[in-house]
Design a protein around this motif. Structure first.
Motif, PDB file in Angstrom:
ATOM      1  N   ARG A 150       0.655  -1.214  -0.009  1.00  0.00           N
ATOM      2  CA  ARG A 150       0.096   0.074  -0.028  1.00  0.00           C
ATOM      3  C   ARG A 150       0.912   1.336   0.107  1.00  0.00           C
ATOM      4  O   ARG A 150       0.704   2.164  -0.931  1.00  0.00           O
ATOM      5  CB  ARG A 150      -0.979   0.046   1.191  1.00  0.00           C
ATOM      6  N   THR A 151       1.667   1.388   1.155  1.00  0.00           N
ATOM      7  CA  THR A 151       2.702   2.395   1.092  1.00  0.00           C
ATOM      8  C   THR A 151       3.601   2.611  -0.090  1.00  0.00           C
ATOM      9  O   THR A 151       3.771   3.826  -0.614  1.00  0.00           O
ATOM     10  CB  THR A 151       3.371   2.483   2.377  1.00  0.00           C
ATOM     11  N   ALA A 152       4.060   1.512  -0.449  1.00  0.00           N
ATOM     12  CA  ALA A 152       4.917   1.582  -1.537  1.00  0.00           C
ATOM     13  C   ALA A 152       4.409   2.140  -2.942  1.00  0.00           C
ATOM     14  O   ALA A 152       4.799   3.041  -3.602  1.00  0.00           O
ATOM     15  CB  ALA A 152       5.561  -0.060  -1.797  1.00  0.00           C
ATOM     16  N   LEU A 153       3.211   1.646  -3.329  1.00  0.00           N
ATOM     17  CA  LEU A 153       2.413   2.020  -4.367  1.00  0.00           C
ATOM     18  C   LEU A 153       2.148   3.340  -4.085  1.00  0.00           C
ATOM     19  O   LEU A 153       2.129   4.219  -5.212  1.00  0.00           O
ATOM     20  CB  LEU A 153       1.268   1.021  -4.643  1.00  0.00           C
ATOM     21  N   THR A 154       1.582   3.939  -3.275  1.00  0.00           N
ATOM     22  CA  THR A 154       1.224   5.409  -3.077  1.00  0.00           C
ATOM     23  C   THR A 154       2.435   6.387  -3.196  1.00  0.00           C
ATOM     24  O   THR A 154       2.515   7.279  -3.728  1.00  0.00           O
ATOM     25  CB  THR A 154       0.634   5.623  -1.758  1.00  0.00           C
ATOM     26  N   LEU A 155       3.388   5.985  -2.640  1.00  0.00           N
ATOM     27  CA  LEU A 155       4.697   6.796  -2.921  1.00  0.00           C
ATOM     28  C   LEU A 155       5.153   6.884  -3.970  1.00  0.00           C
ATOM     29  O   LEU A 155       5.557   7.894  -4.686  1.00  0.00           O
ATOM     30  CB  LEU A 155       5.857   6.149  -1.876  1.00  0.00           C
ATOM     31  N   ARG A 156       5.046   5.886  -4.753  1.00  0.00           N
ATOM     32  CA  ARG A 156       5.708   5.790  -6.283  1.00  0.00           C
ATOM     33  C   ARG A 156       4.535   6.688  -7.023  1.00  0.00           C
ATOM     34  O   ARG A 156       4.987   7.339  -7.879  1.00  0.00           O
ATOM     35  CB  ARG A 156       5.601   4.280  -6.732  1.00  0.00           C
ATOM     36  N   CYS A 157       3.546   6.484  -6.763  1.00  0.00           N
ATOM     37  CA  CYS A 157       2.523   7.001  -7.847  1.00  0.00           C
ATOM     38  C   CYS A 157       1.887   8.517  -7.503  1.00  0.00           C
ATOM     39  O   CYS A 157       1.985   9.250  -8.171  1.00  0.00           O
ATOM     40  CB  CYS A 157       1.158   6.051  -7.940  1.00  0.00           C
ATOM     41  N   LEU A 158       1.708   8.613  -6.051  1.00  0.00           N
ATOM     42  CA  LEU A 158       1.235   9.767  -5.721  1.00  0.00           C
ATOM     43  C   LEU A 158       2.124  11.020  -5.154  1.00  0.00           C
ATOM     44  O   LEU A 158       2.099  12.152  -5.657  1.00  0.00           O
ATOM     45  CB  LEU A 158      -0.060   9.761  -4.526  1.00  0.00           C
ATOM     46  N   ALA A 159       3.278  10.318  -4.592  1.00  0.00           N
ATOM     47  CA  ALA A 159       4.198  11.325  -4.052  1.00  0.00           C
ATOM     48  C   ALA A 159       5.425  11.498  -5.163  1.00  0.00           C
ATOM     49  O   ALA A 159       6.372  12.471  -5.287  1.00  0.00           O
ATOM     50  CB  ALA A 159       4.756  10.802  -2.751  1.00  0.00           C
ATOM     51  N   LEU A 161       8.049   9.583  -6.044  1.00  0.00           N
ATOM     52  CA  LEU A 161       9.222   9.012  -5.770  1.00  0.00           C
ATOM     53  C   LEU A 161       9.729   7.937  -6.737  1.00  0.00           C
ATOM     54  O   LEU A 161       8.751   7.453  -7.128  1.00  0.00           O
ATOM     55  CB  LEU A 161       9.360   8.390  -4.245  1.00  0.00           C
ATOM     56  N   THR A 162      10.866   7.796  -6.892  1.00  0.00           N
ATOM     57  CA  THR A 162      11.210   6.848  -7.822  1.00  0.00           C
ATOM     58  C   THR A 162      11.290   5.341  -7.396  1.00  0.00           C
ATOM     59  O   THR A 162      11.365   5.171  -6.122  1.00  0.00           O
ATOM     60  CB  THR A 162      12.850   7.108  -8.437  1.00  0.00           C
ATOM     61  N   THR A 163      11.220   4.297  -7.778  1.00  0.00           N
ATOM     62  CA  THR A 163      11.272   3.014  -7.232  1.00  0.00           C
ATOM     63  C   THR A 163      12.538   2.804  -6.311  1.00  0.00           C
ATOM     64  O   THR A 163      12.481   2.254  -5.324  1.00  0.00           O
ATOM     65  CB  THR A 163      11.246   1.899  -8.399  1.00  0.00           C
ATOM     66  N   PRO A 164      13.873   3.194  -6.756  1.00  0.00           N
ATOM     67  CA  PRO A 164      14.908   2.996  -5.596  1.00  0.00           C
ATOM     68  C   PRO A 164      14.577   3.741  -4.861  1.00  0.00           C
ATOM     69  O   PRO A 164      15.057   3.558  -3.508  1.00  0.00           O
ATOM     70  CB  PRO A 164      16.218   3.689  -6.557  1.00  0.00           C
ATOM     71  N   GLU A 165      14.151   5.378  -4.690  1.00  0.00           N
ATOM     72  CA  GLU A 165      13.653   5.869  -3.496  1.00  0.00           C
ATOM     73  C   GLU A 165      12.930   5.159  -2.417  1.00  0.00           C
ATOM     74  O   GLU A 165      12.972   5.206  -1.303  1.00  0.00           O
ATOM     75  CB  GLU A 165      13.292   7.472  -3.824  1.00  0.00           C
ATOM     76  N   VAL A 166      11.761   4.814  -3.146  1.00  0.00           N
ATOM     77  CA  VAL A 166      10.653   3.968  -2.424  1.00  0.00           C
ATOM     78  C   VAL A 166      11.647   2.802  -1.537  1.00  0.00           C
ATOM     79  O   VAL A 166      11.507   2.528  -0.639  1.00  0.00           O
ATOM     80  CB  VAL A 166       9.607   3.391  -3.053  1.00  0.00           C
ATOM     81  N   ALA A 167      12.391   2.075  -2.328  1.00  0.00           N
ATOM     82  CA  ALA A 167      13.097   1.153  -1.905  1.00  0.00           C
ATOM     83  C   ALA A 167      13.896   1.378  -0.734  1.00  0.00           C
ATOM     84  O   ALA A 167      13.886   0.529   0.195  1.00  0.00           O
ATOM     85  CB  ALA A 167      14.018   0.383  -2.827  1.00  0.00           C
ATOM     86  N   ARG A 168      14.606   2.450  -0.904  1.00  0.00           N
ATOM     87  CA  ARG A 168      15.587   3.001   0.236  1.00  0.00           C
ATOM     88  C   ARG A 168      14.783   3.398   1.510  1.00  0.00           C
ATOM     89  O   ARG A 168      15.203   3.208   2.529  1.00  0.00           O
ATOM     90  CB  ARG A 168      16.378   4.214  -0.350  1.00  0.00           C
TER      91      ARG A 168
END
Length: 434
Positions: A150-159, A161-168
């Motif tokens: 949930r959080t990963a998808l929202t950070l990627r789509c709405l905020a 963030l790039t996938t590496p940023e979300v991963a970090r």
């Protein structure tokens, strides 16, 4: 690319304008497209195409008066063209769109130039209820999705963030995070999760997931996972805006007050957290006269609301800790025993190695560096801390205070390998030099 006859300077200005609009409008643009077409992948693709079109046209034609509306119109046209070429895809999306319409009819954003609705300078007023981004937040925080997805998808789509940023942010490999995001999108598509804000009976159960998303966005803004700057103020301020929306939408929910209080009390220190060259300034060295006092007072009032009327939630407890820091005249005057007691409560509400690290640092301030170091060393086998730079930094600081310089240097070198932002890396290099 700049059009013919456009100077390099004008081209750069147009590119900067596109970037500014994209940063400001991306979440609302994506949310509007998802609501219209019912598919995240399609919405992301045509959003990117609209940005590329702006980079081609705006240098030659000038930035439009309502750039957000221009992007939305362009993206919609690209989506319609794509659907016309793929009838099977269009039929599947039509079913999703019909489901969403039955769940919660809503008018499309206005792109007529009337000054209401989508676009920079013409969006929702500060006193209005949530825009479509909040609807997409609840969609991404649907209980049918795994919590980490949930959080990963929202950070990627709405905020944005790039996938590496979300991963970090999640302390996991980039490939693992990419799989999570793909899995979450597939689940939304296959489960036909509607794009809407839940009804009053559903909201309390769905709220924790949305609060976590907003908090994660703020965390990335407060301490960027990578890049040239320590802070990403745009993300932090977007998180605060969304937290305010949640607070207005659910005034009886004390944890929405707790989250907003926490964000305000931490963000109030933003101007003092970096030096003239962007270098990080530790809490003990910050000029507290630069802290935002009106923001602190607003946050303190919200803490009272968050802690009144029943057992405290994790955001209310964290906000209380932040308030104790903000109320103190300096580090020595901080009520460390009370902060440790609050961490004792927090570890029962949301046990995690990060909470234990923060508690160990507070214990070191209360009982001395040896006591804190013993707690940190007891966490050495925790896998999630191996990629968490603050753990290594905290060990280095306490080892240094104990005069164990060789071990402190080893801890700082470990942190240096893990740290993503250049200001933090420079600060660690200075520590090693000392």
């Amino acid at each position: 690319m700049p059009g013919e006859g456009v100077s390099p300077g004008e081209g750069r200005e147009a590119a900067e304008a596109v970037e500014a609009v994209f940063r400001e409008e991306r979440g609302l643009l994506l949310a509007s497209l998802v609501r219209r077409f019912g598919d995240l992948d399609l919405a992301e693709e045509v959003t990117s195409e609209a940005i590329e079109a702006a980079l081609r046209h705006w240098p030659a034609e000038g930035v439009p008066a309502r750039p957000g509306a221009w992007l939305l119109t362009t993206a919609r046209r690209r989506a319609v063209d794509r659907l016309r070429r793929d009838r099977a895809y269009a039929a599947r999306l039509a079913v999703l769109a019909a489901d969403a319409e039955r769940a919660e009819p809503a008018p499309a954003p206005d792109v007529s130039g009337s000054g209401q609705g989508f676009g920079s300078g013409s969006g929702f007023g500060s006193d209005e209820l949530p825009d479509e981004r909040l609807q997409l937040f609840f969609t991404c925080a649907h209980p049918a999705l795994a919590a980490e997805d949930r959080t990963a998808l929202t950070l990627r789509c709405l905020a944005g963030l790039t996938t590496p940023e979300v991963a970090r942010a999640f302390l996991v490999p980039t490939a693992t995070m990419a799989q999570r995001i793909v899995r979450a999108k597939k689940k939304i598509r296959e489960a036909r999760i509607p794009f809407r804000v839940p009804g009053p009976d559903e909201l309390p159960g769905r709220l924790p997931g949305v609060l976590q998303v907003v908090y994660s966005v703020f965390t990335e803004g407060y301490a960027a996972s990578s890049g040239p700057r320590l802070q990403r103020l745009d993300l932090a301020e977007e998180a605060i805006r969304l937290a305010r929306i949640l607070r207005r939408l659910l005034p009886a929910e004390r944890e929405s007050a707790g989250l907003l209080a926490l964000l305000l009390l931490v963000h109030a220190r933003r101007d003092a957290r970096t030096g003239p060259e962007g270098e990080p300034v530790l809490l003990e060295d910050q000029d507290r006269g630069r802290w935002d006092r009106p923001m602190i007072e607003e946050g303190r009032a919200l803490v009272v609301r968050a802690l009144t009327g029943g057992p405290a939630g994790p955001y209310g407890v964290q906000a209380a800790i932040a308030a104790l820091h903000d109320e103190a005249t300096d580090v020595a005057a901080t009520d460390w025993p009370q902060i440790v007691a609050l961490y004792d409560v927090l570890r029962t509400l949301t046990p995690s190695p990060v909470v234990e690290v923060n508690r160990a640092v507070a214990v070191a301030m209360r009982d001395g560096p040896g006591a804190g170091l013993a707690l940190l060393d007891a966490l050495a086998g925790e896998p999630r801390l191996r990629a968490y730079p603050p753990y290594a930094v905290a060990r280095g600081d306490l080892l240094g205070r104990l005069g164990r310089d060789g071990e402190a240097a080893a801890a700082y070198r470990e942190a240096l390998e893990l740290t993503g932002t250049e200001p933090e890396r420079a600060a660690l290099r200075r520590k090693l030099g000392e």
